[in-house]
Design a protein around this motif. Structure first.
Motif, PDB file in Angstrom:
ATOM      1  N   GLU A   1      -2.725  -4.655   4.582  1.00 40.64           N
ATOM      2  CA  GLU A   1      -3.850  -3.585   4.100  1.00 40.64           C
ATOM      3  C   GLU A   1      -3.470  -2.415   4.752  1.00 40.64           C
ATOM      4  N   VAL A   2      -3.214  -2.248   6.082  1.00 38.26           N
ATOM      5  CA  VAL A   2      -3.081  -0.921   6.838  1.00 38.26           C
ATOM      6  C   VAL A   2      -1.718  -0.329   6.160  1.00 38.26           C
ATOM      7  N   LEU A   3      -0.790  -1.098   5.909  1.00 34.73           N
ATOM      8  CA  LEU A   3       0.515  -0.522   5.156  1.00 34.73           C
ATOM      9  C   LEU A   3       0.065  -0.084   3.921  1.00 34.73           C
ATOM     10  N   ALA A   4      -0.707  -0.551   3.314  1.00 30.83           N
ATOM     11  CA  ALA A   4      -0.894  -0.240   1.744  1.00 30.83           C
ATOM     12  C   ALA A   4      -1.812   1.027   1.888  1.00 30.83           C
ATOM     13  N   ALA A   5      -2.581   1.173   2.928  1.00 29.22           N
ATOM     14  CA  ALA A   5      -3.366   2.293   2.998  1.00 29.22           C
ATOM     15  C   ALA A   5      -2.445   3.460   3.430  1.00 29.22           C
ATOM     16  N   GLU A   6      -1.781   3.347   4.274  1.00 28.17           N
ATOM     17  CA  GLU A   6      -0.756   4.523   4.840  1.00 28.17           C
ATOM     18  C   GLU A   6       0.155   4.724   3.510  1.00 28.17           C
ATOM     19  N   LEU A   7       0.633   3.958   2.714  1.00 29.21           N
ATOM     20  CA  LEU A   7       1.506   4.265   1.631  1.00 29.21           C
ATOM     21  C   LEU A   7       0.530   4.920   0.481  1.00 29.21           C
ATOM     22  N   ARG A   8      -0.663   4.575   0.313  1.00 31.22           N
ATOM     23  CA  ARG A   8      -1.468   5.263  -0.849  1.00 31.22           C
ATOM     24  C   ARG A   8      -1.862   6.982  -0.149  1.00 31.22           C
ATOM     25  N   ARG A   9      -1.940   6.835   1.271  1.00 29.10           N
ATOM     26  CA  ARG A   9      -2.134   8.151   1.802  1.00 29.10           C
ATOM     27  C   ARG A   9      -0.950   9.240   1.494  1.00 29.10           C
ATOM     28  N   ASP A  10       0.179   8.535   1.418  1.00 31.69           N
ATOM     29  CA  ASP A  10       1.298   9.516   1.021  1.00 31.69           C
ATOM     30  C   ASP A  10       1.639   9.444  -0.281  1.00 31.69           C
ATOM     31  N   GLY A  11       0.601   9.291  -1.103  1.00 29.36           N
ATOM     32  CA  GLY A  11       0.701   9.362  -2.707  1.00 29.36           C
ATOM     33  C   GLY A  11       1.307   8.217  -3.514  1.00 29.36           C
TER      34      GLY A  11
END
Length: 259
Positions: free
Chosen positions: A57-67
């Motif tokens: 979930e942290v990874l998914a959030a990180e990647l979403r922040r990067d667009g």
């Protein structure tokens, strides 16, 4: 390298933020791909390194922040219907699926004297059966008019070095190695390539200092493989530049040998 901006990729085995699946996802998103992350934390919880409970979930959030366009599914791949459900989830999220990166693995140490039928069955269920059924489900929904159909399987180094302490793991991974060419021949007429990666010994947080030094000393390059090494190879194999590469098992291990 051709952009992956129009591609949707399933990446299995992305439970831990420092491991291979996460590195692959980061690289694919950086190249513009949409990614469905798969994880199964209960497996890691049984291992000495433990579960990274918030990792996916942290990874998914990180990647979403990067667009990035990213979704996450937690699923036990030993369940019979899990592979089809995973493809269905990717289709529901993104409308189609272009590639599968079957990075997941069950690895439990058992020597011959410790070998059990239960562990053999579970290792084959996760490593071999689930992967084959995932390829089947992916191929069944693939739109052959779309470019970039890809399947990437993952094996280990059992085909060039002995691994007697991990018999269920290497038996189930060896099956994928041997299946690669047959799947490639079957799917190439549909524009889908199938290749297999041996990522070599990767230090993803489970090794102690003594083990790190010993493995590095055996490698001609003087170091371990890294998740980033694997992610670069995966990204290239998913690109249009690799559309004539199929049926191959490729070692990304720096020429490593345990002998």
């Amino acid at each position: 390298m051709t952009s992956l901006s129009d591609r949707v990729v399933i990446v299995t085995g992305a439970s831990r933020g420092i491991a291979i699946g996460a590195a692959i996802a980061r690289r694919l998103v950086a190249e513009g791909a949409a990614v469905l992350l798969h994880s199964w934390a209960p497996y890691d919880a049984e291992q000495p390194w433990g579960a990274d409970e918030q990792g996916p979930e942290v990874l998914a959030a990180e990647l979403r922040r990067d667009g990035g366009r990213v979704e996450h599914v937690s699923m036990d791949l030993s369940a019979l219907d899990a592979p089809t459900a995973l493809v269905d989830a990717a289709q529901a999220a993104f409308g189609h699926v272009d590639a599968v990166v079957a990075n997941h693995a069950r690895s439990v140490s058992q020597w011959l004297e410790e070998l059990t039928a239960a562990e053999l069955d579970l290792s084959f269920a996760v490593n071999t059966r689930a992967t084959l059924l995932l390829v089947k489900a992916f191929a069944a929904q693939h739109d052959d008019a779309r470019p970039g159909g890809r399947v990437l399987l993952f094996t280990s180094g059992q085909y060039h070095d002995a691994m007697p302490a991990e018999l269920p793991y290497i038996a189930s991974k060896a099956a994928l190695h041997e299946l690669t060419r047959s799947l490639a021949v079957h799917l190439i007429h549909r524009g889908i390539t199938v290749n297999c990666i041996n990522p070599g010994p990767n230090d993803t947080g489970y090794a102690d200092d003594k083990t790190r030094a010993a493995v590095a000393a055996l490698n001609p390059g003087g170091r371990w493989s890294t998740p980033a090494d694997t992610a670069r190879l995966v990204t290239w194999l998913l690109s249009d530049e690799a559309d004539w590469i199929t049926g191959q098992t490729i070692a990304s291990d720096g020429g490593w040998s345990s002998r």
